[in-house]
Design a protein around this motif. Structure first.
Motif, PDB file in Angstrom:
ATOM      1  N   ALA A   1      -0.554   5.780  13.341  1.00  0.00           N
ATOM      2  CA  ALA A   1      -1.824   6.493  13.168  1.00  0.00           C
ATOM      3  C   ALA A   1      -1.930   7.043  11.753  1.00  0.00           C
ATOM      4  O   ALA A   1      -2.999   6.981  11.124  1.00  0.00           O
ATOM      5  CB  ALA A   1      -1.935   7.626  14.188  1.00  0.00           C
ATOM      6  N   ALA A   2      -0.813   7.562  11.231  1.00  0.00           N
ATOM      7  CA  ALA A   2      -0.822   8.105   9.870  1.00  0.00           C
ATOM      8  C   ALA A   2      -1.106   6.992   8.866  1.00  0.00           C
ATOM      9  O   ALA A   2      -1.895   7.161   7.930  1.00  0.00           O
ATOM     10  CB  ALA A   2       0.526   8.760   9.569  1.00  0.00           C
ATOM     11  N   GLU A   3      -0.482   5.822   9.105  1.00  0.00           N
ATOM     12  CA  GLU A   3      -0.685   4.671   8.218  1.00  0.00           C
ATOM     13  C   GLU A   3      -2.146   4.206   8.291  1.00  0.00           C
ATOM     14  O   GLU A   3      -2.752   3.877   7.273  1.00  0.00           O
ATOM     15  CB  GLU A   3       0.285   3.551   8.627  1.00  0.00           C
ATOM     16  CG  GLU A   3       0.144   2.234   7.872  1.00  0.00           C
ATOM     17  CD  GLU A   3       0.436   2.334   6.373  1.00  0.00           C
ATOM     18  OE1 GLU A   3       0.859   3.406   5.904  1.00  0.00           O
ATOM     19  OE2 GLU A   3       0.206   1.327   5.670  1.00  0.00           O
ATOM     20  N   LEU A   4      -2.703   4.215   9.510  1.00  0.00           N
ATOM     21  CA  LEU A   4      -4.104   3.823   9.698  1.00  0.00           C
ATOM     22  C   LEU A   4      -5.020   4.757   8.900  1.00  0.00           C
ATOM     23  O   LEU A   4      -5.926   4.308   8.184  1.00  0.00           O
ATOM     24  CB  LEU A   4      -4.473   3.857  11.188  1.00  0.00           C
ATOM     25  CG  LEU A   4      -5.951   3.630  11.514  1.00  0.00           C
ATOM     26  CD1 LEU A   4      -6.386   2.217  11.121  1.00  0.00           C
ATOM     27  CD2 LEU A   4      -6.221   3.839  13.001  1.00  0.00           C
ATOM     28  N   ALA A   5      -4.763   6.044   8.988  1.00  0.00           N
ATOM     29  CA  ALA A   5      -5.583   7.023   8.266  1.00  0.00           C
ATOM     30  C   ALA A   5      -5.471   6.792   6.760  1.00  0.00           C
ATOM     31  O   ALA A   5      -6.473   6.821   6.032  1.00  0.00           O
ATOM     32  CB  ALA A   5      -5.136   8.438   8.626  1.00  0.00           C
ATOM     33  N   ARG A   6      -4.234   6.492   6.308  1.00  0.00           N
ATOM     34  CA  ARG A   6      -4.033   6.260   4.876  1.00  0.00           C
ATOM     35  C   ARG A   6      -4.826   5.029   4.412  1.00  0.00           C
ATOM     36  O   ARG A   6      -5.515   5.071   3.393  1.00  0.00           O
ATOM     37  CB  ARG A   6      -2.535   6.050   4.593  1.00  0.00           C
ATOM     38  CG  ARG A   6      -2.190   6.023   3.096  1.00  0.00           C
ATOM     39  CD  ARG A   6      -0.745   5.620   2.858  1.00  0.00           C
ATOM     40  NE  ARG A   6      -0.485   4.224   3.201  1.00  0.00           N
ATOM     41  CZ  ARG A   6      -0.820   3.169   2.429  1.00  0.00           C
ATOM     42  NH1 ARG A   6      -1.436   3.354   1.290  1.00  0.00           N
ATOM     43  NH2 ARG A   6      -0.532   1.943   2.815  1.00  0.00           N
ATOM     44  N   LEU A   7      -4.745   3.953   5.226  1.00  0.00           N
ATOM     45  CA  LEU A   7      -5.450   2.717   4.850  1.00  0.00           C
ATOM     46  C   LEU A   7      -6.967   2.915   4.854  1.00  0.00           C
ATOM     47  O   LEU A   7      -7.665   2.408   3.983  1.00  0.00           O
ATOM     48  CB  LEU A   7      -5.067   1.581   5.804  1.00  0.00           C
ATOM     49  CG  LEU A   7      -3.643   1.038   5.643  1.00  0.00           C
ATOM     50  CD1 LEU A   7      -3.319   0.075   6.773  1.00  0.00           C
ATOM     51  CD2 LEU A   7      -3.476   0.339   4.293  1.00  0.00           C
ATOM     52  N   LEU A   8      -7.467   3.646   5.851  1.00  0.00           N
ATOM     53  CA  LEU A   8      -8.916   3.888   5.918  1.00  0.00           C
ATOM     54  C   LEU A   8      -9.371   4.683   4.698  1.00  0.00           C
ATOM     55  O   LEU A   8     -10.457   4.467   4.161  1.00  0.00           O
ATOM     56  CB  LEU A   8      -9.279   4.642   7.203  1.00  0.00           C
ATOM     57  CG  LEU A   8      -9.212   3.840   8.508  1.00  0.00           C
ATOM     58  CD1 LEU A   8      -9.409   4.751   9.711  1.00  0.00           C
ATOM     59  CD2 LEU A   8     -10.250   2.715   8.533  1.00  0.00           C
ATOM     60  N   ARG A   9      -8.508   5.548   4.233  1.00  0.00           N
ATOM     61  CA  ARG A   9      -8.868   6.395   3.096  1.00  0.00           C
ATOM     62  C   ARG A   9      -8.700   5.641   1.774  1.00  0.00           C
ATOM     63  O   ARG A   9      -9.628   5.561   0.978  1.00  0.00           O
ATOM     64  CB  ARG A   9      -7.966   7.631   3.106  1.00  0.00           C
ATOM     65  CG  ARG A   9      -8.368   8.689   2.124  1.00  0.00           C
ATOM     66  CD  ARG A   9      -7.390   9.872   2.238  1.00  0.00           C
ATOM     67  NE  ARG A   9      -7.911  11.042   1.569  1.00  0.00           N
ATOM     68  CZ  ARG A   9      -8.817  11.861   2.085  1.00  0.00           C
ATOM     69  NH1 ARG A   9      -9.316  11.624   3.286  1.00  0.00           N
ATOM     70  NH2 ARG A   9      -9.248  12.905   1.413  1.00  0.00           N
ATOM     71  N   GLU A  10      -7.545   5.010   1.617  1.00  0.00           N
ATOM     72  CA  GLU A  10      -7.239   4.441   0.302  1.00  0.00           C
ATOM     73  C   GLU A  10      -7.728   3.012   0.116  1.00  0.00           C
ATOM     74  O   GLU A  10      -8.175   2.646  -0.965  1.00  0.00           O
ATOM     75  CB  GLU A  10      -5.725   4.514   0.042  1.00  0.00           C
ATOM     76  CG  GLU A  10      -5.258   5.953  -0.129  1.00  0.00           C
ATOM     77  CD  GLU A  10      -3.748   6.080  -0.177  1.00  0.00           C
ATOM     78  OE1 GLU A  10      -3.075   5.051  -0.391  1.00  0.00           O
ATOM     79  OE2 GLU A  10      -3.245   7.209   0.004  1.00  0.00           O
ATOM     80  N   GLU A  11      -7.638   2.194   1.189  1.00  0.00           N
ATOM     81  CA  GLU A  11      -8.067   0.794   1.029  1.00  0.00           C
ATOM     82  C   GLU A  11      -9.523   0.601   1.413  1.00  0.00           C
ATOM     83  O   GLU A  11     -10.319   0.073   0.651  1.00  0.00           O
ATOM     84  CB  GLU A  11      -7.163  -0.130   1.855  1.00  0.00           C
ATOM     85  CG  GLU A  11      -5.889  -0.461   1.110  1.00  0.00           C
ATOM     86  CD  GLU A  11      -5.112  -1.584   1.763  1.00  0.00           C
ATOM     87  OE1 GLU A  11      -5.691  -2.316   2.590  1.00  0.00           O
ATOM     88  OE2 GLU A  11      -3.915  -1.716   1.447  1.00  0.00           O
ATOM     89  N   ALA A  12      -9.874   1.021   2.639  1.00  0.00           N
ATOM     90  CA  ALA A  12     -11.246   0.797   3.096  1.00  0.00           C
ATOM     91  C   ALA A  12     -12.196   1.827   2.493  1.00  0.00           C
ATOM     92  O   ALA A  12     -13.404   1.586   2.399  1.00  0.00           O
ATOM     93  CB  ALA A  12     -11.293   0.856   4.620  1.00  0.00           C
ATOM     94  N   LYS A  13     -11.636   2.957   2.064  1.00  0.00           N
ATOM     95  CA  LYS A  13     -12.430   4.038   1.455  1.00  0.00           C
ATOM     96  C   LYS A  13     -13.600   4.469   2.339  1.00  0.00           C
ATOM     97  O   LYS A  13     -14.733   4.593   1.882  1.00  0.00           O
ATOM     98  CB  LYS A  13     -12.933   3.618   0.063  1.00  0.00           C
ATOM     99  CG  LYS A  13     -11.805   3.354  -0.941  1.00  0.00           C
ATOM    100  CD  LYS A  13     -12.382   3.233  -2.331  1.00  0.00           C
ATOM    101  CE  LYS A  13     -11.477   2.690  -3.401  1.00  0.00           C
ATOM    102  NZ  LYS A  13     -10.073   2.703  -3.308  1.00  0.00           N
ATOM    103  N   VAL A  14     -13.313   4.633   3.652  1.00  0.00           N
ATOM    104  CA  VAL A  14     -14.390   5.060   4.543  1.00  0.00           C
ATOM    105  C   VAL A  14     -14.216   6.510   4.996  1.00  0.00           C
ATOM    106  O   VAL A  14     -15.135   7.086   5.573  1.00  0.00           O
ATOM    107  CB  VAL A  14     -14.535   4.153   5.788  1.00  0.00           C
ATOM    108  CG1 VAL A  14     -15.047   2.791   5.405  1.00  0.00           C
ATOM    109  CG2 VAL A  14     -13.218   4.049   6.555  1.00  0.00           C
ATOM    110  N   ILE A  15     -13.033   7.066   4.790  1.00  0.00           N
ATOM    111  CA  ILE A  15     -12.879   8.496   5.135  1.00  0.00           C
ATOM    112  C   ILE A  15     -12.319   9.265   3.927  1.00  0.00           C
ATOM    113  O   ILE A  15     -11.783   8.666   2.995  1.00  0.00           O
ATOM    114  CB  ILE A  15     -11.961   8.736   6.371  1.00  0.00           C
ATOM    115  CG1 ILE A  15     -10.590   8.037   6.214  1.00  0.00           C
ATOM    116  CG2 ILE A  15     -12.661   8.279   7.639  1.00  0.00           C
ATOM    117  CD1 ILE A  15      -9.594   8.399   7.286  1.00  0.00           C
TER     118      ILE A  15
END
Lengths: 389, 254
Positions: free
Chosen positions: B240-254
């Motif tokens: 979940a932490a990795e998912l949050a990181r990816l959404l923030r840093e790669e997908a830039k949606v959060i």
């Protein structure tokens, strides 16, 4: 020589495919599990006109050709082979003998409601001692006044119990062997006509298979179908046409299995590649496609020959129908079994579970090598035509 | 009651769309009746089956093969406007051509699909009503015809509204209006004997120049293909932490 289907054939395929996918598909798995005959679906199929495709418009049919019929059974069986055989047994076995051998009065009274789908049809030839060798027929018919009295039983009857109209064979003169056999039309609810056990089957489990029992069952004299003593010959002719239906069912099973395996092989990854990227899978898929294509050509050719036989001046004989239908059924049923078996193999462990239709197709495929003449009986028919001259 | 149903031939909804020389490639693509137009056919058939009258299909372009499916469903006859000169048809030209073809017919009202699944413009029905100078109700979910009037329930944002219009008028069908029937075997056989009349632009007293498209499509592009999904391995909390990181840093949606 033209391999192009007509505009009507395409339209029939579209219609039946839509009906099969959207109406027969959902619930097919459950009906198989519960061995449940879908009465409502039969009525819906009848509403679409699938109950009387090849029968004359004058008697409630659609007046279409055998290729249309083959396409219909193929498309139903591609999704739900039980539904495919329900239509095939109703049309080819229950109704067609009345179409082929009936008087106008019999056609009016019995064929019309069968063709419109108001009634469901079934056919009784097989007995416990009369399988491939129909000369073992023990069911008897004895004339008593204005009625025939029928005694005996018929085994493995597709659409049994649910059907309203039954065409059966019975022995009238044992001394004459096969030439003592005649054909009769018997309605459900005739006193003395009851049903025995429901068969529990390996496949086509939502198609109903029952034993028919006749105990001093009295039917009107006018219910003899065709000529006295010609029942055996008439039954063989009926089966010649019926085999086009079973060949089409087998073709549909093969097509359904193949499409499922193809789709799965493109989605499932192992060792970082989809199964379809492995040459071993590609070759399996190619072999399936080769066999299905060949089977389809044979099935449609047999259907075309059946149509040509009914076209004046074509020169196509009843023997041509018999031979080509036997060839088509043999090849298509063996194709269905091979393709369904490989289909399960491609799906692996998942294919062996009931979560996928692959194993249902494999179970359903087997019967196509058995009913309406085993593959061994087909080879006897084919050889008899080859060696006749 | 005579009802005109406007039809458009479209790609099968499962067809794979490919571009060739900057245009949509129709090679090997199965063509069907626009699914929304099937709702229109069904509604027209239900009305004429109850009250009598004719259902006439009218299409600009479209092959006899596809239009015949509508006849197999039960429509009585069809008119196709077909002319090699009529190459690029925009919504305006399509509506004008339909109006001219329909002008030769006697009818009580016109019904068509709300939208075509290919170009998705949802304009032709309304433009047709304008061209004929009659009222229109779009996106209908329910229809009643009585005393020379149509009472239609139409879809609006967050609800429905009921509109009454005098006939003749143009109605466009929304999904939910009915469940279109499949052509029956008898319907397919009967369709072979039904009339399909083909009209050229000259037959309609017009020309390609007069119907020259007002809108020009300058470019087609395909949506960016979807990339494969990513599976994040590990314990739920770490994943979940990795998912949050990816959404923030790669997908830039959060």
């Amino acid at each position: 020589m033209d391999f192009q289907l007509t505009e009507e054939h395409d339209m029939i395929r579209d219609t039946v495919r839509d009906f099969a996918e959207n109406r027969c598909g959902p619930g097919a798995e459950e009906r198989d599990e519960n061995e449940e005959f879908p009465v409502d679906l039969w009525h819906e199929a009848a509403e679409l006109g699938l109950s009387g495709i090849t029968f004359p418009e004058d008697f409630g049919g659609a007046g279409m050709d055998y290729i249309s019929y083959a396409i219909c059974v193929e498309e139903l069986s591609r999704v739900d082979p039980s539904m495919g055989v329900t239509i095939s047994a109703h049309s080819s076995l229950g109704s067609n003998p009345i179409n082929l051998f009936g008087t106008d009065e019999q056609k009016e009274k019995y064929l019309t409601p069968l063709a419109t789908g108001e009634k469901l049809g079934a056919f009784g030839l097989t007995e416990s001692m009369a399988g491939t060798d129909a000369s073992g027929t023990r069911t008897t018919a004895v004339l008593d006044g204005d009625e025939y009295v029928i005694n005996g039983s018929k085994l493995f009857i597709t659409n049994g119990y649910y059907a309203d109209t039954y065409v059966i064979t019975a022995q009238m003169d044992k001394e004459k062997g096969n030439k003592g056999i005649s054909m009769f039309i018997i309605e459900k609810d005739t006193p003395g006509f009851t049903f025995g056990k429901k068969e529990k089957k390996m496949g086509i489990r939502s198609s109903a298979t029952y034993e028919l029992i006749f105990e001093n069952c009295r039917i009107p004299k006018e219910n003899m179908l065709g000529e006295q003593g010609k029942g055996f010959k008439q039954a063989l002719t009926t089966l010649d046409y019926g085999r086009i239906g079973i060949a089409s069912q087998a073709l549909g099973i093969a097509q359904g299995s193949y499409e499922l395996a193809l789709k799965y092989s493109k989605e499932r990854t192992q060792f970082g590649k989809t199964l379809s990227e492995f040459q071993i899978t590609q070759f399996k898929l190619a072999d399936m496609e080769i066999k299905i294509d060949a089977a389809r050509l044979l099935v449609y050719k047999a259907a075309w020959i059946a149509d040509a036989h009914h076209t004046e001046g074509s020169g196509v004989t009843a023997a041509d129908v018999s031979k080509s239908a036997a060839i088509a059924k043999t090849f298509a049923s063996e194709t269905a079994n091979e393709v369904a078996r490989q289909g399960v193999q491609i799906l692996g462990g998942y294919g062996y579970t009931r979560d996928y239709a692959a194993e249902r197709f494999m179970r359903d495929a087997k019967i196509t090598e058995i009913y309406e003449g085993t593959s061994e009986a087909q080879r006897m028919v084919i050889a008899s035509h080859i060696l006749r001259d | 009651m005579n009802i005109v149903v406007t039809l458009k031939q479209t790609f099968d909804t499962e067809a794979k769309i490919a571009l060739k020389d900057g245009k949509i490639d129709d090679a090997g693509v199965k063509q069907i009746i626009n699914p929304y137009d099937e709702f229109a056919i069904e509604e027209a058939l239900k009305i004429t089956e109850a009250d009598g009258g004719e259902v006439i299909l009218v299409s600009v372009g479209g092959s006899e093969t596809v239009i015949r499916t509508g006849l197999a469903m039960g429509a009585d006859r069809a008119v196709i406007v077909s002319d090699p000169e009529l190459a690029d048809v925009d919504e305006w030209a399509g509506a004008e051509a339909l109006a001219k073809a329909i002008g030769t017919l006697e009818y009580d009202f016109i019904i068509g699909g709300r939208i075509a699944v290919d170009d998705g413009s949802a304009q032709v029905g309304i433009r047709l009503a304008e061209a004929l100078g009659i009222p229109s109700v779009s996106s209908i979910l329910k229809l009643e015809i009585a005393d020379g009037k149509a009472t239609a329930v139409r879809e609006i944002d967050g609800g429905t509204e009921t509109i009454e219009v005098p006939l003749p008028s143009v109605l466009t069908a929304q999904k939910g209006l009915n469940e279109p029937r499949l052509p029956s075997m008898k319907g397919i056989m009967a369709a072979k004997r039904k009339e399909i009349k083909t009209l050229t632009l000259a037959d309609l007293g017009t020309s390609a120049a007069e119907l020259a498209a007002k809108a020009k499509i300058t470019d087609y592009s395909l949506p960016t293909p979807r990339t494969a999904g990513k599976v994040i391995p590990g314990e739920p909390a770490e994943a979940a932490a990795e998912l949050a990181r990816l959404l923030r840093e790669e997908a830039k949606v959060i």
